[in-house]
Design a protein around this motif. Structure first.
Motif, PDB file in Angstrom:
ATOM      1  N   GLY A  92      -9.805   6.744  -8.186  1.00 36.11           N
ATOM      2  CA  GLY A  92      -9.730   7.802  -7.175  1.00 36.11           C
ATOM      3  C   GLY A  92      -8.341   8.354  -6.997  1.00 36.11           C
ATOM      4  O   GLY A  92      -8.139   9.309  -6.236  1.00 36.11           O
ATOM      5  N   GLY A  93      -7.360   7.773  -7.699  1.00 40.84           N
ATOM      6  CA  GLY A  93      -6.003   8.324  -7.688  1.00 40.84           C
ATOM      7  C   GLY A  93      -5.301   8.254  -6.350  1.00 40.84           C
ATOM      8  O   GLY A  93      -4.408   9.071  -6.078  1.00 40.84           O
ATOM      9  N   PHE A  94      -5.667   7.287  -5.486  1.00 42.38           N
ATOM     10  CA  PHE A  94      -5.016   7.109  -4.182  1.00 42.38           C
ATOM     11  C   PHE A  94      -5.156   8.342  -3.284  1.00 42.38           C
ATOM     12  O   PHE A  94      -4.325   8.578  -2.405  1.00 42.38           O
ATOM     13  CB  PHE A  94      -3.525   6.772  -4.356  1.00 42.38           C
ATOM     14  CG  PHE A  94      -3.254   5.506  -5.120  1.00 42.38           C
ATOM     15  CD1 PHE A  94      -3.260   4.270  -4.489  1.00 42.38           C
ATOM     16  CD2 PHE A  94      -2.987   5.547  -6.483  1.00 42.38           C
ATOM     17  CE1 PHE A  94      -3.007   3.103  -5.192  1.00 42.38           C
ATOM     18  CE2 PHE A  94      -2.737   4.384  -7.199  1.00 42.38           C
ATOM     19  CZ  PHE A  94      -2.746   3.159  -6.546  1.00 42.38           C
ATOM     20  N   ARG A  95      -6.213   9.148  -3.487  1.00 47.49           N
ATOM     21  CA  ARG A  95      -6.336  10.390  -2.716  1.00 47.49           C
ATOM     22  C   ARG A  95      -6.407  10.127  -1.211  1.00 47.49           C
ATOM     23  O   ARG A  95      -5.716  10.776  -0.424  1.00 47.49           O
ATOM     24  CB  ARG A  95      -7.580  11.172  -3.161  1.00 47.49           C
ATOM     25  CG  ARG A  95      -7.381  11.962  -4.442  1.00 47.49           C
ATOM     26  CD  ARG A  95      -8.511  12.962  -4.657  1.00 47.49           C
ATOM     27  NE  ARG A  95      -9.822  12.302  -4.693  1.00 47.49           N
ATOM     28  CZ  ARG A  95     -10.372  11.817  -5.800  1.00 47.49           C
ATOM     29  NH1 ARG A  95      -9.727  11.913  -6.952  1.00 47.49           N
ATOM     30  NH2 ARG A  95     -11.565  11.253  -5.772  1.00 47.49           N
ATOM     31  N   SER A  96      -7.240   9.186  -0.802  1.00 48.53           N
ATOM     32  CA  SER A  96      -7.376   8.902   0.630  1.00 48.53           C
ATOM     33  C   SER A  96      -6.061   8.403   1.220  1.00 48.53           C
ATOM     34  O   SER A  96      -5.640   8.815   2.306  1.00 48.53           O
ATOM     35  CB  SER A  96      -8.469   7.859   0.860  1.00 48.53           C
ATOM     36  OG  SER A  96      -9.722   8.350   0.447  1.00 48.53           O
ATOM     37  N   SER A 128       0.841  -1.190   0.000  1.00 51.62           N
ATOM     38  CA  SER A 128       0.000   0.000   0.000  1.00 51.62           C
ATOM     39  C   SER A 128       0.884   1.250   0.000  1.00 51.62           C
ATOM     40  O   SER A 128       2.079   1.170   0.343  1.00 51.62           O
ATOM     41  CB  SER A 128      -0.881   0.011   1.252  1.00 51.62           C
ATOM     42  OG  SER A 128      -0.087   0.267   2.406  1.00 51.62           O
ATOM     43  N   PRO A 129       0.323   2.423  -0.350  1.00 53.82           N
ATOM     44  CA  PRO A 129       1.132   3.651  -0.314  1.00 53.82           C
ATOM     45  C   PRO A 129       1.787   3.891   1.049  1.00 53.82           C
ATOM     46  O   PRO A 129       2.953   4.298   1.108  1.00 53.82           O
ATOM     47  CB  PRO A 129       0.118   4.738  -0.664  1.00 53.82           C
ATOM     48  CG  PRO A 129      -0.855   4.042  -1.561  1.00 53.82           C
ATOM     49  CD  PRO A 129      -0.990   2.669  -0.982  1.00 53.82           C
ATOM     50  N   GLN A 130       1.077   3.629   2.137  1.00 51.18           N
ATOM     51  CA  GLN A 130       1.677   3.858   3.460  1.00 51.18           C
ATOM     52  C   GLN A 130       2.803   2.865   3.732  1.00 51.18           C
ATOM     53  O   GLN A 130       3.820   3.214   4.328  1.00 51.18           O
ATOM     54  CB  GLN A 130       0.624   3.769   4.558  1.00 51.18           C
ATOM     55  CG  GLN A 130       1.189   4.151   5.923  1.00 51.18           C
ATOM     56  CD  GLN A 130       0.116   4.435   6.949  1.00 51.18           C
ATOM     57  OE1 GLN A 130      -0.974   4.858   6.595  1.00 51.18           O
ATOM     58  NE2 GLN A 130       0.420   4.211   8.224  1.00 51.18           N
ATOM     59  N   GLU A 131       2.638   1.616   3.288  1.00 53.29           N
ATOM     60  CA  GLU A 131       3.711   0.635   3.463  1.00 53.29           C
ATOM     61  C   GLU A 131       4.941   1.030   2.645  1.00 53.29           C
ATOM     62  O   GLU A 131       6.081   0.868   3.099  1.00 53.29           O
ATOM     63  CB  GLU A 131       3.214  -0.751   3.050  1.00 53.29           C
ATOM     64  CG  GLU A 131       2.221  -1.370   4.027  1.00 53.29           C
ATOM     65  CD  GLU A 131       1.607  -2.651   3.501  1.00 53.29           C
ATOM     66  OE1 GLU A 131       1.413  -3.587   4.303  1.00 53.29           O
ATOM     67  OE2 GLU A 131       1.302  -2.720   2.289  1.00 53.29           O
TER      68      GLU A 131
END
Length: 628
Positions: free
Chosen positions: A616-620, A552-555
């Protein structure tokens, strides 16, 4: 058991989907060569009659009928020899990927593949049905009944069975069952695609299997650029009890590449003649070999008359130029001058006779000049450095070189739009527009050259640019084939330094001293790719973590932070840019020219990585990272 000696052979074949004449000729040549070597068992690659890359045509019943007709033709060539041929079989509206065993003009049976490849570039479950372990059935074709399934065969008292490509890569592979049944020889017909460093895995898979299962293992792979995107290295391996007996040179330009070995079978067999092969993988050498063979097959199978390249003097186009030069050099080394010239099907007998009078260096330059046309298309924003880089490289390899400017065409389009919107275009307000028009205006003229030559236009996009859409659609993405789309920019840059030092391409010294730049903004801005984006090494790390390792982006953020790549705020900025550009530019990746699969993964939405055009472009996810 009594001691038995069998002469085994594996043949790599350069096949093409639906090219019956080519495919049958290669199969016939392999059988003929094997017979001259008194071979007992000849193994040919997976689905070699139709070729592996027929895609959805495997769902067309007529193709199965046609392939079976060809099989019956092949059967008549198998006089005094056992030949194993790859073919798909239709039974009750199900399609099976099989290896057919023919012994002395008689079909003994069909072994069906039990595990289907469905990851990465593979979509086998779309076409084929898996065969259950330990089951043997029967089907009727053209009034004759045949056995099919998990069959064990016998040759002069030696028992043998199959693992078909993917079968061998699974933990519960068929060899586990074969060993308990006393199988002494395992045959593996494969269509195992090329990827950097993959040959090391395959070598260990075969040699370690021969040791673990106390058997002889014979492996034969497809060869060449079969259907456009995927390249096969043509590997042939023969191993016994953990010892390698035979291995061929990979990625050769031959149509048939065969290895033969006499193997002794006893209760406790020991390989008599072995070769000491320790895989030393040089990915630069592998890439050059795969690129050159991939381009050669793409050119001849598409019936094109060479290549045209917009040579900017930058890293990507320079690599494409060197790949064509190396295609010629390696092709001559593999086939000889006359063999290479004949296989291109582009030259007259008079040309061939002339080439044969030249030295090795002369003929390579002469052939590059006939097969590669380059053009430098400058603007007011272009530098003398990139012109020199392009001109010197083209001259050093013998390519035909043109140079012209496109300022008038840029000015023409700009004035049209300025008149329409009733205001001047400025760099402050219209940066992307003014950059893109320069790249797009370069496309029509270079396409004209490709049309005039009847040649393939080489697109120069790399994987790093594709990830973030750092390319102008209908500009530098234009082309018939994008040979380096499967490799990243960092790899490209180090590769060019290696090619200059190790392969002697001294014309690369100019590009190797330049910082990568699009040269689309005014020179005073000192535009560079990494200033526009981020360091390429970081871009590649993010891309791999996100879409190969599937974090994931956070990982991804946590891993970059743990690795000390940069401070937290810098990493956040890079991730914001990467994921935003990635999501926004899927439509570009959908439209890129076909590219070669060269690494263990790619961004090609048609063969490896599918992603929605709209999202959604990974906005959240990005907002959560901002808040950390």
């Amino acid at each position: 058991m009594k001691e038995t000696r069998l002469t085994l052979a594996g043949a790599a074949l350069n096949q093409t989907p639906l090219d019956w004449d080519n495919n049958l000729q290669n199969i016939k040549d392999a059988i003929t060569e094997a017979i001259t070597h008194n071979v007992d068992i000849l193994l040919l690659p997976e689905l070699c009659i139709t070729s592996y890359g027929c895609e959805d045509l495997f769902l067309s019943p007529w193709l199965g009928e046609e392939a079976f007709d060809k099989l019956l033709q092949i059967k008549e060539w198998c006089v005094g020899i056992t030949v194993c041929v790859g073919i798909h079989i239709w039974i009750d509206k199900q399609v099976y990927n099989t290896a057919c065993v023919i012994k002395n003009q008689e079909i003994l049976g069909f072994t069906a593949k039990q595990f289907l490849a469905k990851d990465g570039i593979h979509y086998e479950p779309r076409w084929f049905t898996e065969w259950p372990a330990n089951q043997v059935g029967e089907f009727e074709m053209k009034g004759q009944k045949y056995r099919i399934g998990d069959i064990i065969y016998e040759e002069q008292g030696v028992t043998y069975a199959f693992e078909i490509c993917e079968d061998a890569w699974r933990p519960n592979r068929p060899a586990e069952r074969h060993m308990a049944k006393g199988v002494q020889l395992i045959l593996n017909p494969s269509a195992s695609h090329f990827a950097l460093s993959k040959t090391d895995l395959r070598y260990r898979l075969v040699v370690e299997a021969s040791k673990k299962y106390k058997c002889t293992y014979l492996y034969a792979n497809l060869l060449g650029n079969e259907a456009g995107k995927v390249i096969y290295d043509g590997e042939v391996l023969i191993a016994q009890n953990g010892k390698l007996i035979k291995r061929n040179d990979l990625l050769c330009f031959k149509s048939v590449d065969m290895e033969v070995a006499e193997v002794t079978f006893t209760d406790s067999p020991v390989a008599e003649e072995t070769i000491h092969y320790l895989p030393t993988i040089d990915e630069n050498k592998e890439l050059m070999a795969a690129l050159s063979l991939g381009l050669f097959d793409y050119m001849r199978k598409s019936h094109s008359r060479g290549f045209v390249l917009s040579l900017s003097g930058g890293a990507d186009s320079s690599l494409c130029a060197v790949a064509v030069a190396e295609m010629v050099r390696r092709g001559i080394a593999s086939l000889g001058v006359l063999g290479f010239v004949a296989k291109t099907q582009l030259f007259s007998l008079k040309d061939a006779a002339y080439f044969d009078t030249l030295t090795k260096e002369q003929v390579a330059c002469e052939l590059v000049g006939r097969l590669l046309t380059c053009a430098y298309q400058g603007t007011v924003n272009s530098s003398d450095d990139t012109y020199t880089s392009a001109k010197e490289l083209a001259d050093s390899i013998g390519a035909r070189f043109y140079s012209w400017t496109i300022d008038e065409q840029v000015k023409g389009y700009t004035s049209i739009i300025e008149g329409a919107i009733d205001r001047p275009l400025t760099w402050a307000e219209d940066d992307v527009t003014l950059q893109n028009i320069q790249a797009r205006v370069r496309a029509p003229a270079i396409w004209m050259l490709a049309n005039i030559k009847g040649a393939l236009l080489l697109a120069t996009s790399n994987r790093s640019e594709a990830a973030v859409g750092y390319a102008t659609m209908d500009g530098d993405t234009a082309g018939s084939i994008s040979p380096i789309a499967g490799i990243d920019k960092a790899f490209v840059r180090q590769f060019l330094i290696w090619a200059q030092k190790e392969l002697g391409y001294q014309g690369l010294q100019y590009v190797n001293n330049l910082q990568p730049t699009a040269e689309l903004r005014p020179a005073k801005e000192a535009q560079t790719d990494e200033k526009d984006l981020m360091p390429y090494e970081v871009l590649n790390q993010i891309e791999r973590l996100a879409f190969y390792d599937r974090y994931s982006p956070q990982e991804v953020y946590n891993k970059l932070l743990e690795a000390g790549v940069a401070d937290a705020e810098t990493i956040k900025g890079w991730l914001q840019k990467f994921y935003s550009l990635w999501s926004r530019n899927q439509w570009k990746r959908e439209r890129y020219a076909p590219g070669f699969h060269l690494d263990d993964y790619s961004l090609d939405p048609r063969s490896w990585l599918r992603f929605p055009i709209l999202s959604g472009g990974f906005r959240s996810e990005l907002n959560e990272i901002k808040a950390l």
